[in-house]
Design an enzyme around this catalytic site. Structure first.
Site, PDB file in Angstrom:
ATOM      1  N   HIS A 273       0.876  -1.189   0.000  1.00 58.35           N
ATOM      2  CA  HIS A 273       0.000   0.000   0.000  1.00 58.35           C
ATOM      3  C   HIS A 273       0.904   1.228   0.000  1.00 58.35           C
ATOM      4  O   HIS A 273       1.670   1.429  -0.940  1.00 58.35           O
ATOM      5  CB  HIS A 273      -0.930  -0.110   1.217  1.00 58.35           C
ATOM      6  N   HIS A 312      -2.711  -2.223  -9.720  1.00 60.21           N
ATOM      7  CA  HIS A 312      -3.650  -1.626  -8.775  1.00 60.21           C
ATOM      8  C   HIS A 312      -4.911  -2.474  -8.762  1.00 60.21           C
ATOM      9  O   HIS A 312      -5.311  -2.996  -9.798  1.00 60.21           O
ATOM     10  CB  HIS A 312      -3.989  -0.190  -9.200  1.00 60.21           C
ATOM     11  N   ASP A 368       2.470   5.550  -6.846  1.00 57.40           N
ATOM     12  CA  ASP A 368       3.750   5.444  -6.148  1.00 57.40           C
ATOM     13  C   ASP A 368       4.939   5.280  -7.075  1.00 57.40           C
ATOM     14  O   ASP A 368       6.079   5.350  -6.626  1.00 57.40           O
ATOM     15  CB  ASP A 368       3.713   4.257  -5.178  1.00 57.40           C
TER      16      ASP A 368
HETATM   17  N1  ACO Z   1       4.372  -6.928 -10.664  1.00 56.57           N
HETATM   18  C1  ACO Z   1       4.233  -8.118 -11.297  1.00 56.57           C
HETATM   19  N2  ACO Z   1       3.070  -8.799 -11.366  1.00 56.57           N
HETATM   20  C2  ACO Z   1       1.994  -8.239 -10.752  1.00 56.57           C
HETATM   21  C3  ACO Z   1       2.061  -7.006 -10.083  1.00 56.57           C
HETATM   22  C4  ACO Z   1       3.310  -6.340 -10.049  1.00 56.57           C
HETATM   23  N3  ACO Z   1       3.448  -5.162  -9.436  1.00 56.57           N
HETATM   24  N4  ACO Z   1       0.855  -6.708  -9.582  1.00 56.57           N
HETATM   25  C5  ACO Z   1       0.038  -7.717  -9.917  1.00 56.57           C
HETATM   26  N5  ACO Z   1       0.732  -8.643 -10.632  1.00 56.57           N
HETATM   27  C6  ACO Z   1       0.195  -9.869 -11.250  1.00 56.57           C
HETATM   28  C7  ACO Z   1      -0.036 -10.936 -10.206  1.00 56.57           C
HETATM   29  O1  ACO Z   1       1.107 -11.753 -10.058  1.00 56.57           O
HETATM   30  C8  ACO Z   1      -1.225 -11.667 -10.807  1.00 56.57           C
HETATM   31  O2  ACO Z   1      -0.737 -12.474 -11.844  1.00 56.57           O
HETATM   32  P1  ACO Z   1      -1.388 -13.951 -12.098  1.00 56.57           P
HETATM   33  O3  ACO Z   1      -2.795 -13.667 -12.526  1.00 56.57           O
HETATM   34  O4  ACO Z   1      -0.537 -14.562 -13.125  1.00 56.57           O
HETATM   35  O5  ACO Z   1      -1.316 -14.661 -10.774  1.00 56.57           O
HETATM   36  C9  ACO Z   1      -2.046 -10.561 -11.463  1.00 56.57           C
HETATM   37  O6  ACO Z   1      -1.086  -9.527 -11.776  1.00 56.57           O
HETATM   38  C10 ACO Z   1      -3.122  -9.972 -10.553  1.00 56.57           C
HETATM   39  O7  ACO Z   1      -2.517  -9.566  -9.335  1.00 56.57           O
HETATM   40  P2  ACO Z   1      -3.260  -9.563  -7.931  1.00 56.57           P
HETATM   41  O8  ACO Z   1      -2.242  -9.739  -6.864  1.00 56.57           O
HETATM   42  O9  ACO Z   1      -4.431 -10.502  -7.977  1.00 56.57           O
HETATM   43  O10 ACO Z   1      -3.830  -8.089  -7.909  1.00 56.57           O
HETATM   44  P3  ACO Z   1      -4.366  -7.315  -6.631  1.00 56.57           P
HETATM   45  O11 ACO Z   1      -5.449  -6.418  -7.113  1.00 56.57           O
HETATM   46  O12 ACO Z   1      -4.710  -8.243  -5.522  1.00 56.57           O
HETATM   47  O13 ACO Z   1      -3.100  -6.454  -6.161  1.00 56.57           O
HETATM   48  C11 ACO Z   1      -1.566  -4.726  -5.827  1.00 56.57           C
HETATM   49  C12 ACO Z   1      -2.963  -5.097  -6.331  1.00 56.57           C
HETATM   50  C13 ACO Z   1      -1.389  -5.169  -4.361  1.00 56.57           C
HETATM   51  C14 ACO Z   1      -1.426  -3.195  -5.869  1.00 56.57           C
HETATM   52  C15 ACO Z   1      -0.500  -5.385  -6.745  1.00 56.57           C
HETATM   53  O14 ACO Z   1      -0.652  -4.923  -8.066  1.00 56.57           O
HETATM   54  C16 ACO Z   1       0.930  -5.160  -6.258  1.00 56.57           C
HETATM   55  O15 ACO Z   1       1.420  -5.915  -5.413  1.00 56.57           O
HETATM   56  N6  ACO Z   1       1.619  -4.090  -6.773  1.00 56.57           N
HETATM   57  C17 ACO Z   1       2.951  -3.782  -6.314  1.00 56.57           C
HETATM   58  C18 ACO Z   1       2.876  -2.967  -5.029  1.00 56.57           C
HETATM   59  C19 ACO Z   1       2.388  -1.561  -5.254  1.00 56.57           C
HETATM   60  O16 ACO Z   1       2.835  -0.853  -6.147  1.00 56.57           O
HETATM   61  N7  ACO Z   1       1.480  -1.116  -4.361  1.00 56.57           N
HETATM   62  C20 ACO Z   1       0.939   0.230  -4.402  1.00 56.57           C
HETATM   63  C21 ACO Z   1      -0.487   0.208  -4.808  1.00 56.57           C
HETATM   64  S1  ACO Z   1      -1.093   1.845  -4.979  1.00 56.57           S
HETATM   65  C22 ACO Z   1      -1.402   2.313  -3.411  1.00 56.57           C
HETATM   66  O17 ACO Z   1      -1.626   1.595  -2.510  1.00 56.57           O
HETATM   67  C23 ACO Z   1      -1.327   3.717  -3.193  1.00 56.57           C
END
Ligand code: ACO
Length: 436
Positions: A273, A312, A368
């Protein structure tokens, strides 16, 4: 289907052969309407539940504060596009908008800014417990604890149903978060605390408390002051994210707003987050040069780690805040000099957005991805980044908290579970358990 009302969902339970009409309102059904769907008529059947880990498809409230269209990359506060607010509003005016629902008149804005400005000082005893933290304590840890501790200074904050008390705590929380944040930073670098300067703007005063050395009066750089103000606007609210849900969840037990906001800030601290901005800069430093990006992306695609600042839960398109931040970065670099990490970030974005892995999963840069690069150029230490996010998000948390309290439909947050543990069994005395 003659005679069936249009705004309903017909559910046929093939376990029993029974049919139900569930009303649909605003694109949602009420989860409690599923409770009538039972296999057995005896009192032991609690009825059908929904199972939604991470609340991926569950609306927990009706809210009028911010609107996101994740497919189109749209964010609005109280109907106003984020682009217009970032261009033309100030952080305190935006805070007023979030909390009151309308932009203020000149007189309302004047009084709002005056009230917040006159609550920036913190009780001297708070300094004492900031002093008690270890020298390398993470500023976010100090921030979370000191926000919680404020509740002990304002016991009347428990009067959450009293409008005047609520308003006073809102003034205090918006006003004191920069002071707590700056004091946590000054403690971690061993500098004497710099007191608020109420002649300065919200962002200008924060820069003063962070940077003031021996000068009699600190004068913030106008470009950096405005850039910080815009960053605060961009972070001010984002509907039911993890930290706002924590604020609502804790607030729903009628805890005071300081305790609820400490919980929200704690939720923000996590790297998935608000901690992501810190992680992005670490990642860009680790990559080090543009020629190493393809190798890094390969490792992301192999699932070794995630690309921080990408992806996201709601945005399946470019995060509109990231677009604005990219522009602000250019203005900041004109003053600070270019942060070399920007070249790596831009190239990383270009390669990722042309890669099937990211395209098919609709993974775009989020807020971010670029914010940390600006903060770094402005000489904020890495571990202050989530604290900066928390300062910006404070009015949003408070607006969500207030909306939750005034919403007659809201109850204490208490999800259900699907029990998967052992069935009932008798306690076994320790001497009869055998060796394991
Ligand atoms: N890098 C690589 N792969 C990713 C990323 C990433 N940053 N984010 C999601 N994926 C992939 C997952 O591995 C998944 O792949 P799969 O379908 O093959 O298993 C698919 O995309 C869906 O991902 P989920 O984890 O189901 O998506 P969710 O909506 O639960 O997660 C989150 C959202 C937590 C923001 C995620 O994208 C992430 O971890 N991002 C990196 C951390 C980040 O930048 N956080 C800031 C968010 S903005 C904020 O809070 C202000």
């Amino acid at each position: 289907m003659n005679g069936v009302p249009k705004d309903t969902l017909t559910v046929i339970d093939h376990r029993t052969g029974r049919q139900y009409e569930i009303p649909v309102q605003d694109g949602a059904i009420r989860a409690v309407d599923l409770r009538q769907i039972k296999v057995s008529a005896d009192g032991g059947d609690p009825g059908l539940m929904t199972y939604d880990p991470g609340y991926v498809n569950t609306a927990s409230c009706r809210s009028a504060i911010s609107f996101i269209d994740g497919e189109k990359g749209i964010l609005r506060y109280r109907g106003y596009p984020i682009e217009q607010l970032a261009e033309r509003s100030t952080f305190l005016e935006t805070a007023y908008l979030l909390l009151h629902g309308e932009l203020p008149s000149p007189a309302e804005l004047d009084s709002w800014v005056r009230n917040i400005t006159h609550h920036t000082i913190i009780h001297e005893n708070i300094k004492k417990f900031i002093d008690g933290f270890h020298h390398d304590a993470h500023p976010m840890g100090m921030f979370v604890s000191t926000v919680a501790a404020l509740s002990t200074f304002y016991p009347e904050a428990k009067q959450i149903q009293d409008e005047t008390s609520r308003r006073n705590q809102i003034f205090r929380l918006i006003a004191k978060t920069p002071t707590l944040a700056a004091f946590a930073y000054r403690h971690s670098v061993g500098m004497p605390y710099a007191y608020p300067d109420n002649d300065l703007s919200y962002a200008g005063n924060f820069l003063n408390m962070m940077s003031k050395a021996t000068e009699v009066k600190y004068t913030p750089n106008k470009t950096l002051e405005r850039a910080l103000d815009v960053l605060f606007i961009l972070h001010a609210d984002h509907e039911q994210n993890c930290s706002s849900s924590a604020m609502r969840g804790v607030g729903s037990s009628h805890a005071d707003p300081y305790s609820a906001m400490a919980a929200a800030a704690a939720a923000l601290y996590g790297p998935l987050h608000g901690g992501a901005n810190e992680e992005v800069v670490r990642m860009l430093r680790e990559i080090g040069s543009t020629d190493r990006i393809p190798g890094y992306i390969d490792r992301v695609k192999r699932g070794e780690f995630r690309l921080m600042g990408f992806g996201h839960r709601i945005y399946k398109n470019y995060d509109p805040r990231a677009t604005i931040i990219k522009r602000v970065a250019e203005e900041v670099f004109d003053v600070t000099g270019k942060n070399p990490l920007i070249d790596i970030a831009v190239e990383l974005e270009r390669i990722a957005l042309n890669d099937d892995y990211f395209v098919t999963r609709k993974l775009y840069p989020n807020v971010d991805f670029y914010s940390g690069i600006i903060y770094e150029a402005m000489r904020f230490p890495l571990d202050m980044f989530p604290v900066l996010f928390a300062m910006g998000r404070t009015p949003g948390w408070l607006a969500q908290w207030q909306e939750m309290l005034l919403d007659r439909e809201q109850k204490i947050a208490r999800p259900r579970q699907i029990y998967i543990g052992p069935p009932a069994r008798d306690y076994v005395p320790i001497e009869e358990r055998g060796g394991r």
